[in-house]
Design an enzyme around this catalytic site. Structure first.
Site, PDB file in Angstrom:
ATOM      1  N   CYS A 125      -6.165   1.540  -9.041  1.00 12.90           N
ATOM      2  CA  CYS A 125      -5.410   1.045  -7.880  1.00 12.90           C
ATOM      3  C   CYS A 125      -4.125   1.858  -7.701  1.00 12.90           C
ATOM      4  CB  CYS A 125      -5.112  -0.436  -8.075  1.00 12.90           C
ATOM      5  SG  CYS A 125      -4.383  -1.248  -6.643  1.00 12.90           S
ATOM      6  N   CYS A 126      -3.398   2.084  -8.792  1.00  7.58           N
ATOM      7  CA  CYS A 126      -2.175   2.905  -8.719  1.00  7.58           C
ATOM      8  C   CYS A 126      -2.506   4.351  -8.370  1.00  7.58           C
ATOM      9  CB  CYS A 126      -1.428   2.869 -10.051  1.00  7.58           C
ATOM     10  SG  CYS A 126      -0.449   1.388 -10.324  1.00  7.58           S
ATOM     11  N   CYS A 207       4.712  -3.851  -6.717  1.00 10.21           N
ATOM     12  CA  CYS A 207       3.762  -4.595  -5.870  1.00 10.21           C
ATOM     13  C   CYS A 207       3.674  -6.046  -6.348  1.00 10.21           C
ATOM     14  CB  CYS A 207       2.386  -3.948  -5.955  1.00 10.21           C
ATOM     15  SG  CYS A 207       2.332  -2.228  -5.407  1.00 10.21           S
ATOM     16  N   CYS A 210       1.478  -7.291  -9.326  1.00  7.22           N
ATOM     17  CA  CYS A 210       1.750  -6.708 -10.648  1.00  7.22           C
ATOM     18  C   CYS A 210       3.207  -6.903 -11.065  1.00  7.22           C
ATOM     19  CB  CYS A 210       1.417  -5.219 -10.637  1.00  7.22           C
ATOM     20  SG  CYS A 210      -0.277  -4.892 -10.121  1.00  7.22           S
ATOM     21  N   CYS A 233       3.120   3.269 -13.377  1.00  7.32           N
ATOM     22  CA  CYS A 233       2.120   3.348 -12.313  1.00  7.32           C
ATOM     23  C   CYS A 233       1.442   4.712 -12.301  1.00  7.32           C
ATOM     24  CB  CYS A 233       2.760   3.077 -10.960  1.00  7.32           C
ATOM     25  SG  CYS A 233       3.966   4.300 -10.432  1.00  7.32           S
TER      26      CYS A 233
END
Ligand code: SF4
Length: 257
Positions: A125-126, A207, A210, A233
């Site tokens: 995702c990062c 985010c 997280c 990240c």
């Protein structure tokens, strides 16, 4: 000298000399040097988090048109986006750019992880939402600046103020020696508003999926990816520190301090 991945760099830098001298310089002096050294090819990143006002204010006092790269992951707290608008107006920032993931890649990643890539595969995702957009955007610059500090976490304790990375990119971290107290006092001294979530225990804000508030005495970044081994990240680790290309001649050594 022309580096392989980034923009052209006019001169070879003597990083040992620069870093030794910058250890005792004010962040504003380091920023001013970087703006001269990489004139027209210098950008900064900002998360518009609780500490971001410090570096943004320092940079905007020297050049409000500095390119500011913001990673718009689509997962920010509404408070962060409001704070971003507030600081842009307050500092007169003229060149803030939202960097987004490739739409197809983002949609495929979401679909492949039941709509929750941040839970099922936060590294990916990062990678999709932060690392890849930043990597694409910084290619046109010779150097970028971030607000990371050595005291933030073990993964940052060895950062040098100026570093050279594979692919031909310099990174400047003028706040490397700042403590969280230094940051707090800078914001207070300059009457810079704090991120709305700071008072609710969010010392570091990323985010929303997280980020958690923390308790007094906790590590200041312990609210990020809480309960996971993940600490970064990836935007500060995706490139390896590398030796600079060989010096071509003595006059290539920068003394523009
Ligand atoms: S911080 Fe979380 S939501 Fe944001 S890009 Fe990384 S994994 Fe995804």
């Amino acid at each position: 000298m022309r580096n392989s991945g980034g923009a052209a760099v006019a001169r070879q830098l003597d990083l040992e000399k620069l870093n030794a001298e910058f250890e005792t310089k004010k962040p504003q002096e380091i920023i001013a040097w970087a703006m001269r050294e990489f004139k027209g090819k210098f950008a900064m990143t900002s998360s518009f988090g609780p500490e971001s006002g410090t570096l943004l204010h320092m940079a905007s006092c020297l050049d409000p048109a500095i390119p500011v790269l913001f990673l718009e992951t689509g997962y920010h707290f509404p408070e962060t986006l409001e704070y971003k608008s507030r600081l842009i107006e307050l500092f007169g920032l003229k060149n803030v750019m939202d960097l987004r993931a490739d739409t197809k890649r983002r949609d495929e990643t979401i679909a492949a992880h039941d709509g929750r890539p941040y839970e099922k595969n936060p590294d990916l995702c990062c990678q999709v939402n932060k690392v890849e957009p930043l990597d694409a955007a910084i290619k046109k610059y010779a150097a970028w600046m971030s607000g990371i500090r050595r005291a933030q976490t073990d993964t940052r304790k060895s950062v040098r103020i100026v570093e050279y990375y594979e692919g031909g990119m310099y990174k400047v971290s003028p706040l490397a020696n700042f403590t969280s107290r230094d940051t707090w006092w800078y914001l207070k001294e300059h009457k810079i508003p704090q991120h709305p979530l700071y008072e609710k225990g969010y010392l570091s804000v990323g985010c929303w999926p997280c980020t958690r508030p923390i308790q007094a005495g906790d590590d200041e970044r312990s609210g990020r990816w809480a309960g996971k081994s993940k600490k970064e990240c990836g935007i500060h680790t995706f490139k390896e520190i590398a030796p600079q290309p060989d010096k071509e001649s003595p006059e290539n050594i920068s003394d523009n301090i």
